[in-house]
Design an enzyme around this catalytic site. Structure first.
Site, PDB file in Angstrom:
ATOM      1  N   HIS A   1     -18.296   7.217 -29.988  1.00 13.02           N
ATOM      2  CA  HIS A   1     -16.983   6.871 -31.048  1.00 13.02           C
ATOM      3  C   HIS A   1     -18.237   6.825 -32.762  1.00 13.02           C
ATOM      4  CE1 HIS A   1     -13.575   6.128 -33.877  1.00 13.02           C
ATOM      5  NE2 HIS A   1     -14.209   5.394 -34.277  1.00 13.02           N
TER       6      HIS A   1
ATOM      7  N   ASP B   1     -16.162   9.454 -26.778  1.00 12.12           N
ATOM      8  CA  ASP B   1     -15.467   8.520 -27.390  1.00 12.12           C
ATOM      9  C   ASP B   1     -13.591   7.175 -26.775  1.00 12.12           C
ATOM     10  OD1 ASP B   1     -13.637   7.778 -29.806  1.00 12.12           O
ATOM     11  OD2 ASP B   1     -14.581   8.975 -30.801  1.00 12.12           O
TER      12      ASP B   1
ATOM     13  N   SER C   1     -13.948   8.555 -38.433  1.00 15.63           N
ATOM     14  CA  SER C   1     -12.625   8.169 -37.662  1.00 15.63           C
ATOM     15  C   SER C   1     -11.388   7.246 -38.441  1.00 15.63           C
ATOM     16  CB  SER C   1     -13.530   6.310 -37.562  1.00 15.63           C
ATOM     17  OG  SER C   1     -12.590   5.860 -36.697  1.00 15.63           O
TER      18      SER C   1
END
Length: 245
Positions: free
Chosen positions: A225, A195, A98
């Site tokens: 995610h 996601d 991320s």
């Protein structure tokens, strides 16, 4: 046992595993810490194979010093560079999750000669501008400018995310998808189709924007995610081995 690195006036918590190279450095996400599933799973795998491994907390995260709301992209990328410079030797494989994907790209842009390969997991470069600021409505932008902060709901924390004006403004000084981004080493981008935090268009932008002779993107149907079920974890390991060779 947690160790600490004093760098840039901050105290950075880390776990370091000795082993052979190329070493692996895990860079976590926004408001995440080094105790997450992916970081610990990778560490266990590295230990079993005698590979050098490092996971750490950015300042304002986990067990490191400072308040989260005082931090920004520039601080956290400086933490990552300090960790690379002072705690590792030789070529390193960066594994960024991320926001860690953004951090990895900033580190790689600053010191490409230290990077053996890069694995981005749901990588979110430039998210302060392209996701947060772009997604704010008029009231949120006004609050950010006038009061210096705005609160966003979070499904990953008990309370809301506090987004500061400092975070947004500093983020503009560290964008990686506007200027040339050369990645002269193997890059593997992994992204789930389910996601809801980082759109599928983001890794496609990275793929389109970056230059380099070995950049590949894999979409995983149904992965979210977190990208941390056993099948996704195995894909991460496969990607790390691929870019390490």
């Amino acid at each position: 046992m947690v160790d600490y690195l004093e760098a840039n006036g901050r105290r950075i918590a880390y776990h370091k595993t000795a082993g052979t190279g190329p070493g692996i450095v895990f860079l976590g996400g926004f408001k995440s810490d080094m105790e997450g599933t992916k970081a610990v799973y990778l560490e266990d795998w590295a230990k079993a194979r005698g590979r050098a491994f490092l996971r750490f907390d950015y300042s304002g995260h986990g067990e490191s010093s400072e308040a989260f709301t005082d931090g920004c992209i520039g601080d956290w990328s400086a933490d990552a560079l300090a960790v690379l410079d002072q705690l590792t030797e030789g070529p390193q494989v960066l594994v960024g999750s991320s926001m860690g994907g953004w951090m990895s790209l900033l580190v790689a842009r600053a010191q490409p000669e230290r990077i053996k390969g890069l694995v981005g997991i749901a990588a979110a470069p430039d998210f302060t501008e392209d996701s947060m600021w772009a997604g704010f409505d008029g009231a949120q932008r006004t609050a950010l400018i006038e009061r210096g902060r705005v609160e966003l709901p979070s499904e990953y924390d008990d309370g809301p995310y506090v987004i500061t004006r400092k975070l947004i403004e500093d983020g503009r000084n560290h964008l990686v998808l506007r200027d040339p981004l050369n990645l002269p080493f193997p890059v593997r981008l992994l992204h789930g189709t389910a996601d809801t935090d980082v759109a599928m268009s983001v890794p496609l932008r990275i793929l389109d924007h970056a230059t380099g002779g070995d950049i590949r993107l894999t979409f995983v149907k149904g992965a979210d995610h977190r990208f941390s079920d056993i099948a996704c974890l195995q894909l991460i390991l496969d990607a790390v081995e691929d870019v390490s060779s």
